[in-house]
Design a protein around this motif. Structure first.
Motif, mmCIF file in Angstrom:
data_model
loop_
_atom_site.group_PDB
_atom_site.id
_atom_site.type_symbol
_atom_site.label_atom_id
_atom_site.label_comp_id
_atom_site.label_asym_id
_atom_site.label_seq_id
_atom_site.Cartn_x
_atom_site.Cartn_y
_atom_site.Cartn_z
ATOM 1 N N LYS A 436 0.826 -1.209 0.000
ATOM 2 C CA LYS A 436 0.000 0.000 0.000
ATOM 3 C C LYS A 436 0.859 1.257 0.000
ATOM 4 C CE LYS A 436 -4.087 -2.031 2.190
ATOM 5 N NZ LYS A 436 -4.995 -1.997 3.372
ATOM 6 N N LEU A 440 0.920 4.138 -2.880
ATOM 7 C CA LEU A 440 0.714 5.543 -2.536
ATOM 8 C C LEU A 440 1.838 6.410 -3.083
ATOM 9 C CD1 LEU A 440 -0.308 8.031 -0.945
ATOM 10 C CD2 LEU A 440 0.822 7.076 1.079
ATOM 11 N N GLN A 443 1.834 6.539 -7.039
ATOM 12 C CA GLN A 443 0.734 7.319 -7.606
ATOM 13 C C GLN A 443 0.891 8.807 -7.303
ATOM 14 O OE1 GLN A 443 -3.347 5.794 -7.104
ATOM 15 N NE2 GLN A 443 -2.453 3.849 -6.463
ATOM 16 N N SER A 444 1.418 9.113 -6.130
ATOM 17 C CA SER A 444 1.565 10.511 -5.746
ATOM 18 C C SER A 444 2.689 11.192 -6.524
ATOM 19 C CB SER A 444 1.837 10.613 -4.244
ATOM 20 O OG SER A 444 2.019 11.945 -3.849
ATOM 21 N N ALA A 472 -4.140 6.602 2.322
ATOM 22 C CA ALA A 472 -4.522 7.687 1.417
ATOM 23 C C ALA A 472 -3.468 8.784 1.422
ATOM 24 C CB ALA A 472 -5.871 8.264 1.815
ATOM 25 N N LEU A 502 -2.569 10.524 -2.073
ATOM 26 C CA LEU A 502 -3.130 9.992 -3.318
ATOM 27 C C LEU A 502 -3.819 11.105 -4.113
ATOM 28 C CD1 LEU A 502 -4.794 6.630 -2.208
ATOM 29 C CD2 LEU A 502 -2.756 6.887 -3.630
ATOM 30 N N SER A 504 -6.521 11.085 -5.649
ATOM 31 C CA SER A 504 -7.961 11.099 -5.379
ATOM 32 C C SER A 504 -8.303 11.809 -4.071
ATOM 33 C CB SER A 504 -8.507 9.669 -5.335
ATOM 34 O OG SER A 504 -7.840 8.902 -4.339
#
Length: 623
Positions: A436, A440, A443-444, A472, A502, A504
């Motif tokens: 995870k 994170l 993607q970041s 997140a 993230l 999102s």
């Protein structure tokens, strides 16, 4: 403390060339002096009048991300188009071919901005639940009505529930009195040019929603009223006709009598009922499965905002001597705010905690992107800023010193409330969920993690990790040993290795929630306002300087500049730091009016040590 330019600089180690040394002198800035609070004078450059709609939009100062988020909710839904070739155009000034897609918007502006056009003429109409918590004078209602019209122009239609705190339930003629208050609100809206419709019949029913008794215990108060989709026909009809429905706090009892109840139960029932009714509509209409997809001639019943307009303003904060909280993470802060609520605030803010509980209940039913705002009737135009940016008036992650002297922070500053995420602190690398965390970070940062060296480094030097929600967001902090030639009194460096959220969750408050927790766990330790419920040390301990680096071209640097004590440019890098706040406060207090000097004894040579250590840390990314 305000940034000041140094007149003297510490000696830099020979490993830094002369150009870097000049950079140190030019850009070393430290937040120091808070003794002079700069309040804006009345008039002059003060805030523009609330009755100027355009100025209220400009005052919101939305960022590009804010504008995109607003248009995603209210603007036209763009149809996917195939990639098109980038054709070069001629720049009239330089006669050099320039790619059309690369042209910044301020070089050759279009005759009419589609962004402004979309804001002023929204395609999709959405709803907000508004609690009008009076009693209010006619002048105050006029101000509130003006705010509702602002929102209507931006595409947000209000469903208003009228409450009167000074009217005890059970009094004689209370029904006629509350109906009269409702009609006063309707009249105020119509005087301002709005179309309003009083909905005097009860639209909610007393008692919990059928089936709730079989649901496991929840972490929020379940409404003591409920509503069915068929009960919302009058609200739906008014919204489709472009009218603002205005309701008294009435409910049907088991004998089908219309009785007055606490308006919070009505609002919570509507938050749940309208969300469920909208979801039911989407399932019945093929091709409209997503929340954002509604016909342009219809209204999405899903409430995207809860607005509590009262005479009190926001929730008083223990960290700001009773001035309002700016941003509340209801998931992690709700209980602590209740525990730290000073009894003396009950006189000035008698409904603050009940409204806090109302926001928690409503946001549990509303979409994750929704928010609630508690605002004084004195600040109607602040509702525009909340709608467009979905952010607090002042960022809660700014240095506490700057918040104390900020002229925007006053008793009428709104409190923004988000459902938020739980915050926890991890102390060992073994506790990290590596898949995870990898997802994170990648993607970041939009880069591939070089996993082997990265995890090996954390196993040796990890200090702590702050995790928001289910990864997140995260802040990874390491302890870096000083070189052998460092002064003997130098402590290991507290280094912010990674700060990631993230995509999102960027723009939903997670960034601020995470930075506040980082503050409380490092450079804010030891001060009362650092005792937030972030799963860490609860403010106990000695503050430590926090150091980190960022690429000079990183667009996030503006955000870092505002939150750091100082920074120094070093070629393609910028070195940032936050001084331990307790030490700054102690040193400053000990010198009374003399304040702090530009270079303290504990500052000599530290930049050289930090630069020597931090700039040697290897990148975590694959090349």
């Amino acid at each position: 403390m305000l940034p000041r330019t140094l007149h003297a600089t510490p000696k830099i180690k020979p490993c830094l060339n002369s150009r870097s040394a000049q950079t140190f002198k030019a850009f070393y800035a430290t937040i120091r002096d808070l003794r002079h609070s700069r309040n804006a004078p009345e008039g002059g450059d003060g805030e523009p009048a609330d009755d100027d709609f355009i100025m209220s939009i400009l005052r919101a100062n939305p960022s590009l991300r804010d504008t995109r988020s607003y248009l995603a909710s209210f603007g036209p839904k763009a149809k996917p188009t195939p990639p098109r070739e980038v054709r070069p155009e001629r720049n009239e000034q330089t006669d050099v071919p320039v790619a059309t897609e690369a042209r910044p918007p301020d070089v050759a502006p279009q005759p009419q901005s589609p962004v402004i056009a979309s804001i002023l003429d929204p395609i999709v109409r959405r709803t907000a639940l508004v609690k009008v918590q009076g009693p209010f004078t006619d002048k105050q209602l006029e101000s509130i009505a003006r705010g509702m019209i602002y929102l209507e122009k931006l595409g947000l239609l209000s469903v208003m529930i009228v409450e009167n705190d000074q009217m005890a339930r059970g009094e004689e003629n209370e029904r006629s009195a509350i109906v009269e208050d409702t009609m006063r609100v309707v009249g105020a809206l119509e005087k301002q040019g709005a179309r309003a419709r009083p909905v005097l019949g009860a639209v909610v029913r007393l008692g919990p929603n059928p089936g709730d008794e079989d649901v496991e215990e929840r972490d929020f108060a379940v409404p003591e009223a409920h509503t069915f989709p068929s009960d919302l026909v009058h609200i739906r009809s008014a919204l489709r006709a472009g009218e603002i429905p205005v309701l008294p706090p009435m409910a049907l009892d088991s004998f089908c009598r219309s009785v007055r109840i606490d308006s919070n139960h009505v609002i919570a029932a509507l938050a749940r009922g309208m969300t469920e009714a909208a979801a039911l509509e989407r399932t019945e209409k093929p091709g409209q499965a997503r929340e954002s997809e509604v016909p342009s001639d219809d209204v999405d019943l899903t409430p995207m905002r809860l607005m509590i307009i009262n005479r009190e303003g926001g929730v008083p904060s223990y960290a700001r001597s009773g001035l309002p909280h700016l941003l509340v993470n209801l998931t992690s802060e709700f209980s602590y705010i209740k525990e730290t609520f000073d009894p003396q605030w009950k006189g000035s803010h008698p409904t603050a905690l009940s409204n806090l509980a109302l926001a928690r209940t409503c946001l549990a039913y509303m979409p994750p992107s929704s928010s609630a705002v508690m605002v004084s009737h004195r600040s109607p135009s602040s509702l525009i800023a909340n709608l467009i940016t979905n952010k607090p008036a002042v960022s809660s992650s700014l240095p506490h010193a700057l918040l104390q002297g900020n002229r925007k922070l006053n008793p009428h500053t709104p409190t923004l409330l988000r459902r938020g995420l739980d915050i926890r602190v991890i102390r060992t690398a073994a506790e990290i969920d590596r898949p995870k965390m990898k997802a994170l970070l990648e993607q970041s940062f939009k880069r591939s993690l070089d996993e082997g060296p990265f995890w090996e480094r954390l196993e040796k030097s990890l200090d702590f990790v702050i995790v928001a929600g289910d990864y997140a967001g995260a802040a990874i902090v390491t302890r870096e040993e000083c070189p052998p030639n460092a002064p003997p009194d130098f402590n290991p460096i507290t280094y912010l290795d990674k700060f990631a959220v993230l995509p999102s969750h960027q723009g939903d408050g997670t960034v601020d929630f995470l930075w506040v927790a980082l503050h409380d766990e490092s450079y804010g330790l030891g001060l009362p306002f650092s005792a937030n419920p972030n799963g860490g040390k609860q403010g106990k301990g000695e503050g430590r300087d926090l150091v980190w680096r960022s690429r000079a071209n990183n667009p996030v640097n503006k955000w870092y500049f505002e939150r750091s004590t100082g920074h120094v440019r070093m070629g393609e890098w910028v070195l940032f730091w936050c001084d331990a706040e307790k030490r700054l406060k102690t040193e400053g207090a000990g010198r009374a009016n003399a304040g702090l000097s530009y270079i303290e004894h504990w500052e000599h040579g530290r930049l050289s040590v930090w630069a020597d250590v931090v700039m040697k840390i290897q990148s975590s990314w694959r090349k």
